[in-house]
Design a protein around this motif. Structure first.
Motif, PDB file in Angstrom:
ATOM      1  N   HIS A  42       0.803  -1.236  -0.055  1.00  0.00           N
ATOM      2  CA  HIS A  42      -0.011   0.022   0.093  1.00  0.00           C
ATOM      3  C   HIS A  42       0.914   1.317   0.065  1.00  0.00           C
ATOM      4  N   VAL A  43       2.030   1.276   0.591  1.00  0.00           N
ATOM      5  CA  VAL A  43       2.795   2.489   0.799  1.00  0.00           C
ATOM      6  C   VAL A  43       3.518   2.558  -0.606  1.00  0.00           C
ATOM      7  N   ARG A  44       3.823   1.490  -1.162  1.00  0.00           N
ATOM      8  CA  ARG A  44       4.511   1.497  -2.411  1.00  0.00           C
ATOM      9  C   ARG A  44       3.587   2.079  -3.617  1.00  0.00           C
ATOM     10  N   ALA A  45       2.263   1.513  -3.357  1.00  0.00           N
ATOM     11  CA  ALA A  45       1.377   2.200  -4.458  1.00  0.00           C
ATOM     12  C   ALA A  45       1.312   3.682  -4.374  1.00  0.00           C
ATOM     13  N   LEU A  46       1.063   3.972  -2.879  1.00  0.00           N
ATOM     14  CA  LEU A  46       0.965   5.518  -2.771  1.00  0.00           C
ATOM     15  C   LEU A  46       2.231   6.332  -3.220  1.00  0.00           C
ATOM     16  N   LEU A  47       3.564   5.706  -2.993  1.00  0.00           N
ATOM     17  CA  LEU A  47       4.748   6.424  -3.416  1.00  0.00           C
ATOM     18  C   LEU A  47       4.870   6.479  -4.799  1.00  0.00           C
ATOM     19  N   THR A  48       4.323   5.353  -5.564  1.00  0.00           N
ATOM     20  CA  THR A  48       4.498   5.491  -6.903  1.00  0.00           C
ATOM     21  C   THR A  48       3.278   6.332  -7.596  1.00  0.00           C
ATOM     22  N   TRP A  49       2.331   6.521  -7.138  1.00  0.00           N
ATOM     23  CA  TRP A  49       1.267   7.749  -7.529  1.00  0.00           C
ATOM     24  C   TRP A  49       1.873   8.817  -7.193  1.00  0.00           C
ATOM     25  N   LEU A  50       2.464   9.051  -6.078  1.00  0.00           N
ATOM     26  CA  LEU A  50       3.028  10.439  -5.708  1.00  0.00           C
ATOM     27  C   LEU A  50       4.178  10.669  -6.576  1.00  0.00           C
ATOM     28  N   ALA A  51       5.084   9.738  -7.249  1.00  0.00           N
ATOM     29  CA  ALA A  51       5.869  10.198  -8.107  1.00  0.00           C
ATOM     30  C   ALA A  51       5.415  10.422  -9.595  1.00  0.00           C
ATOM     31  N   ILE A  52       4.427   9.340  -9.982  1.00  0.00           N
ATOM     32  CA  ILE A  52       3.716   9.663 -11.181  1.00  0.00           C
ATOM     33  C   ILE A  52       2.698  10.585 -11.462  1.00  0.00           C
ATOM     34  N   PHE A  53       2.082  10.885 -10.711  1.00  0.00           N
ATOM     35  CA  PHE A  53       0.917  12.029 -10.928  1.00  0.00           C
ATOM     36  C   PHE A  53       1.439  13.408 -11.420  1.00  0.00           C
ATOM     37  N   PRO A  54       2.588  13.654 -10.432  1.00  0.00           N
ATOM     38  CA  PRO A  54       2.955  15.199 -10.919  1.00  0.00           C
ATOM     39  C   PRO A  54       3.756  15.272 -12.257  1.00  0.00           C
ATOM     40  N   LEU A  55       4.427  14.083 -12.355  1.00  0.00           N
ATOM     41  CA  LEU A  55       5.253  13.986 -13.578  1.00  0.00           C
ATOM     42  C   LEU A  55       4.111  13.990 -15.003  1.00  0.00           C
ATOM     43  N   VAL A  56       3.299  13.080 -14.819  1.00  0.00           N
ATOM     44  CA  VAL A  56       2.316  13.137 -16.097  1.00  0.00           C
ATOM     45  C   VAL A  56       1.570  14.409 -16.186  1.00  0.00           C
ATOM     46  N   THR A  57       1.420  14.998 -15.031  1.00  0.00           N
ATOM     47  CA  THR A  57       0.510  16.459 -15.303  1.00  0.00           C
ATOM     48  C   THR A  57       1.519  17.369 -15.804  1.00  0.00           C
ATOM     49  N   ILE A  58       2.783  17.413 -15.497  1.00  0.00           N
ATOM     50  CA  ILE A  58       3.633  18.262 -16.226  1.00  0.00           C
ATOM     51  C   ILE A  58       4.084  17.922 -17.376  1.00  0.00           C
ATOM     52  N   GLY A  59       4.209  16.641 -17.690  1.00  0.00           N
ATOM     53  CA  GLY A  59       4.619  16.080 -18.881  1.00  0.00           C
ATOM     54  C   GLY A  59       3.428  16.583 -19.955  1.00  0.00           C
ATOM     55  N   LEU A  60       2.340  16.351 -19.700  1.00  0.00           N
ATOM     56  CA  LEU A  60       0.923  16.692 -20.546  1.00  0.00           C
ATOM     57  C   LEU A  60       1.174  18.097 -20.787  1.00  0.00           C
ATOM     58  N   THR A  61       1.117  18.936 -19.567  1.00  0.00           N
ATOM     59  CA  THR A  61       1.163  20.260 -20.001  1.00  0.00           C
ATOM     60  C   THR A  61       2.123  20.756 -20.982  1.00  0.00           C
ATOM     61  N   LEU A  62       3.470  20.232 -20.670  1.00  0.00           N
ATOM     62  CA  LEU A  62       4.513  20.818 -21.629  1.00  0.00           C
ATOM     63  C   LEU A  62       4.477  20.227 -23.076  1.00  0.00           C
ATOM     64  N   ILE A  63       3.955  19.098 -23.250  1.00  0.00           N
ATOM     65  CA  ILE A  63       3.765  18.635 -24.554  1.00  0.00           C
ATOM     66  C   ILE A  63       2.610  19.018 -25.397  1.00  0.00           C
ATOM     67  N   ALA A  64       1.447  19.462 -24.524  1.00  0.00           N
ATOM     68  CA  ALA A  64       0.293  19.925 -25.127  1.00  0.00           C
ATOM     69  C   ALA A  64       0.163  20.822 -26.509  1.00  0.00           C
ATOM     70  N   PRO A  65       1.037  21.879 -26.306  1.00  0.00           N
ATOM     71  CA  PRO A  65       0.910  22.686 -27.175  1.00  0.00           C
ATOM     72  C   PRO A  65       1.619  22.313 -28.806  1.00  0.00           C
ATOM     73  N   PHE A  66       2.488  21.474 -28.807  1.00  0.00           N
ATOM     74  CA  PHE A  66       3.166  21.002 -30.026  1.00  0.00           C
ATOM     75  C   PHE A  66       2.557  19.318 -30.276  1.00  0.00           C
TER      76      PHE A  66
END
Length: 111
Positions: A42-66
Protein backbone atom coordinates in the motif's frame (compact mmCIF):
# COMPACT_ATOMS: atom_id res chain seq x y z
CA UNK A 1 71.45 -11.72 -21.78
CA UNK A 2 69.53 -10.42 -18.73
CA UNK A 3 65.98 -11.26 -17.74
CA UNK A 4 64.73 -7.96 -19.05
CA UNK A 5 66.10 -8.81 -22.48
CA UNK A 6 65.04 -12.48 -22.56
CA UNK A 7 61.42 -12.80 -23.69
CA UNK A 8 61.13 -16.28 -22.13
CA UNK A 9 61.75 -14.98 -18.60
CA UNK A 10 58.74 -13.33 -17.00
CA UNK A 11 59.36 -11.05 -14.06
CA UNK A 12 56.90 -11.42 -11.18
CA UNK A 13 54.21 -8.76 -11.06
CA UNK A 14 52.02 -7.60 -8.22
CA UNK A 15 49.28 -9.93 -9.45
CA UNK A 16 51.54 -13.00 -9.53
CA UNK A 17 53.64 -12.25 -6.45
CA UNK A 18 52.69 -14.18 -3.34
CA UNK A 19 52.46 -12.66 0.08
CA UNK A 20 53.68 -14.40 3.17
CA UNK A 21 50.88 -15.84 5.27
CA UNK A 22 52.02 -13.86 8.29
CA UNK A 23 51.24 -10.54 6.60
CA UNK A 24 47.68 -11.48 5.66
CA UNK A 25 45.21 -10.02 8.12
CA UNK A 26 41.65 -11.22 8.51
CA UNK A 27 39.00 -8.71 7.61
CA UNK A 28 37.69 -6.67 10.50
CA UNK A 29 34.17 -7.63 11.54
CA UNK A 30 31.59 -5.34 10.05
CA UNK A 31 28.56 -4.32 12.05
CA UNK A 32 25.33 -5.18 10.25
CA UNK A 33 23.63 -2.22 8.70
CA UNK A 34 20.45 -1.03 10.32
CA UNK A 35 17.84 -2.60 8.10
CA UNK A 36 14.61 -0.86 7.35
CA UNK A 37 11.72 -3.10 6.50
CA UNK A 38 10.57 -2.69 2.92
CA UNK A 39 7.42 -0.64 2.55
CA UNK A 40 4.12 -2.46 2.36
CA UNK A 41 2.40 -2.79 -0.99
CA UNK A 42 0.00 0.00 0.00
CA UNK A 43 2.87 2.38 0.80
CA UNK A 44 4.60 1.44 -2.46
CA UNK A 45 1.38 2.16 -4.37
CA UNK A 46 1.07 5.55 -2.67
CA UNK A 47 4.72 6.42 -3.35
CA UNK A 48 4.36 5.37 -6.99
CA UNK A 49 1.29 7.54 -7.38
CA UNK A 50 3.10 10.46 -5.71
CA UNK A 51 5.91 10.03 -8.25
CA UNK A 52 3.81 9.47 -11.38
CA UNK A 53 0.90 11.91 -11.02
CA UNK A 54 2.93 15.14 -10.93
CA UNK A 55 5.23 13.93 -13.70
CA UNK A 56 2.30 13.02 -15.98
CA UNK A 57 0.58 16.32 -15.22
CA UNK A 58 3.70 18.35 -15.96
CA UNK A 59 4.50 16.23 -19.03
CA UNK A 60 1.03 16.61 -20.51
CA UNK A 61 1.14 20.35 -19.92
CA UNK A 62 4.55 20.69 -21.57
CA UNK A 63 3.81 18.61 -24.67
CA UNK A 64 0.24 19.85 -25.19
CA UNK A 65 1.08 22.86 -27.41
CA UNK A 66 2.98 20.88 -30.04
CA UNK A 67 1.44 17.41 -29.61
CA UNK A 68 -2.18 18.44 -30.08
CA UNK A 69 -2.39 16.87 -33.53
CA UNK A 70 -0.58 13.68 -32.53
CA UNK A 71 -2.56 10.48 -32.17
CA UNK A 72 -3.19 9.60 -28.50
CA UNK A 73 -0.93 6.54 -28.72
CA UNK A 74 2.03 8.64 -29.89
CA UNK A 75 1.38 11.19 -27.13
CA UNK A 76 1.28 8.40 -24.56
CA UNK A 77 4.47 6.87 -25.99
CA UNK A 78 6.40 10.13 -25.84
CA UNK A 79 5.09 10.95 -22.39
CA UNK A 80 5.92 7.56 -20.92
CA UNK A 81 9.39 7.57 -22.52
CA UNK A 82 10.15 10.56 -20.30
CA UNK A 83 7.98 9.95 -17.23
CA UNK A 84 8.83 6.31 -16.46
CA UNK A 85 12.63 6.65 -16.36
CA UNK A 86 12.35 9.93 -14.47
CA UNK A 87 10.10 8.31 -11.89
CA UNK A 88 12.15 5.12 -11.57
CA UNK A 89 15.64 6.61 -11.46
CA UNK A 90 15.08 10.01 -9.84
CA UNK A 91 11.78 10.44 -8.04
CA UNK A 92 11.21 6.99 -6.48
CA UNK A 93 14.70 6.72 -4.93
CA UNK A 94 14.18 10.18 -3.44
CA UNK A 95 10.75 9.27 -2.07
CA UNK A 96 12.07 5.98 -0.64
CA UNK A 97 14.94 7.86 1.02
CA UNK A 98 12.51 10.36 2.54
CA UNK A 99 10.27 7.50 3.66
CA UNK A 100 13.25 5.72 5.23
CA UNK A 101 14.24 8.87 7.10
CA UNK A 102 10.73 9.39 8.41
CA UNK A 103 10.46 5.72 9.33
CA UNK A 104 13.79 5.90 11.17
CA UNK A 105 12.73 8.97 13.14
CA UNK A 106 9.48 7.33 14.13
CA UNK A 107 11.31 4.18 15.28
CA UNK A 108 13.81 6.29 17.26
CA UNK A 109 10.98 8.12 19.03
CA UNK A 110 9.37 4.81 20.01
CA UNK A 111 12.54 3.08 20.98
Amino acid sequence: MTSTQNPDVVAPTAATATTPAASVRPAAPVAPAASVAPPSIHVRALLTWLAIFPLVTIGLTLIAPFAEAWPPVVRALVLTLVVVPTAVYLVMPFLLKVRGGLHGRRAARRG
